[in-house]
Design a protein around this motif. Structure first.
Motif, PDB file in Angstrom:
ATOM      1  N   LEU A  52      10.774   4.866 -10.133  1.00  0.00           N
ATOM      2  CA  LEU A  52      11.095   3.985  -8.985  1.00  0.00           C
ATOM      3  C   LEU A  52      10.738   4.550  -7.607  1.00  0.00           C
ATOM      4  O   LEU A  52      10.407   3.881  -6.920  1.00  0.00           O
ATOM      5  N   PHE A  53      10.614   5.970  -7.645  1.00  0.00           N
ATOM      6  CA  PHE A  53      10.088   6.436  -6.403  1.00  0.00           C
ATOM      7  C   PHE A  53       8.633   6.211  -6.031  1.00  0.00           C
ATOM      8  O   PHE A  53       8.528   5.741  -5.059  1.00  0.00           O
ATOM      9  N   ILE A  58       4.247   2.850  -3.620  1.00  0.00           N
ATOM     10  CA  ILE A  58       3.326   1.857  -3.801  1.00  0.00           C
ATOM     11  C   ILE A  58       3.301   0.759  -2.972  1.00  0.00           C
ATOM     12  O   ILE A  58       2.546  -0.007  -2.374  1.00  0.00           O
ATOM     13  N   ASP A  59       4.404   0.209  -3.353  1.00  0.00           N
ATOM     14  CA  ASP A  59       4.977  -1.411  -2.869  1.00  0.00           C
ATOM     15  C   ASP A  59       5.147  -1.232  -1.246  1.00  0.00           C
ATOM     16  O   ASP A  59       4.849  -2.197  -0.596  1.00  0.00           O
ATOM     17  N   LYS A  60       5.273   0.005  -0.701  1.00  0.00           N
ATOM     18  CA  LYS A  60       5.046   0.139   0.722  1.00  0.00           C
ATOM     19  C   LYS A  60       3.923   0.293   1.391  1.00  0.00           C
ATOM     20  O   LYS A  60       3.685   0.679   2.407  1.00  0.00           O
ATOM     21  N   PHE A  65       0.130   8.546   0.281  1.00  0.00           N
ATOM     22  CA  PHE A  65       0.700   9.049  -0.701  1.00  0.00           C
ATOM     23  C   PHE A  65       0.082   8.679  -1.892  1.00  0.00           C
ATOM     24  O   PHE A  65       0.133   9.541  -2.808  1.00  0.00           O
ATOM     25  N   PHE A  66      -0.454   7.513  -2.230  1.00  0.00           N
ATOM     26  CA  PHE A  66      -1.113   7.254  -3.580  1.00  0.00           C
ATOM     27  C   PHE A  66      -2.466   8.020  -3.618  1.00  0.00           C
ATOM     28  O   PHE A  66      -2.594   8.589  -4.775  1.00  0.00           O
ATOM     29  N   VAL A  70      -3.174  10.743  -6.622  1.00  0.00           N
ATOM     30  CA  VAL A  70      -4.384  10.780  -7.450  1.00  0.00           C
ATOM     31  C   VAL A  70      -5.199  12.175  -7.531  1.00  0.00           C
ATOM     32  O   VAL A  70      -5.641  12.443  -8.489  1.00  0.00           O
ATOM     33  N   TYR A  71      -5.244  12.679  -6.189  1.00  0.00           N
ATOM     34  CA  TYR A  71      -5.990  13.813  -6.073  1.00  0.00           C
ATOM     35  C   TYR A  71      -5.296  14.933  -6.681  1.00  0.00           C
ATOM     36  O   TYR A  71      -5.747  15.928  -7.160  1.00  0.00           O
ATOM     37  N   ARG A  72      -3.818  15.032  -6.607  1.00  0.00           N
ATOM     38  CA  ARG A  72      -3.014  15.909  -7.308  1.00  0.00           C
ATOM     39  C   ARG A  72      -3.165  15.644  -9.052  1.00  0.00           C
ATOM     40  O   ARG A  72      -3.454  16.912  -9.731  1.00  0.00           O
TER      41      ARG A  72
END
Length: 84
Positions: A52-53, A58-60, A65-66, A70-72
């Motif tokens: 959910l988090f 992603i929806d916002k 953040f995305f 992906v980097y992490r």
């Protein structure tokens, strides 16, 4: 009889939405604990919260953040890819 039950459910959802949803969620969690055990149910709830988090981010359209996520993930998996 069937229409009375449906009208009762509609009334409960309209007038007491939070209470009704809370009861249903509590009932589902209780059944899950009885069927699968406490820690399995807790693991599923934690995974749902994490999903959910991430889905909310992603929806916002929080692209920073995305990209960071992906980097992490790539950094976390890179030691395993070197072994092959």
């Amino acid at each position: 009889m069937k229409e009375d039950i449906l009208n009762f459910i509609k009334y409960q959802l309209k007038e007491h939405c939070g209470r009704t949803i809370g009861i249903v969620i509590g009932f589902i969690i209780a059944l899950s604990i009885l069927a699968f055990g406490f820690f399995s149910t807790l693991f599923v709830i934690i995974c749902m919260g994490l999903g959910l988090f991430i889905g909310n981010k992603i929806d916002k359209s929080d692209s920073e953040f995305f990209e960071d996520l992906v980097y992490r993930i790539q950094r976390l998996l890179s030691p395993f890819s070197r072994r092959w």
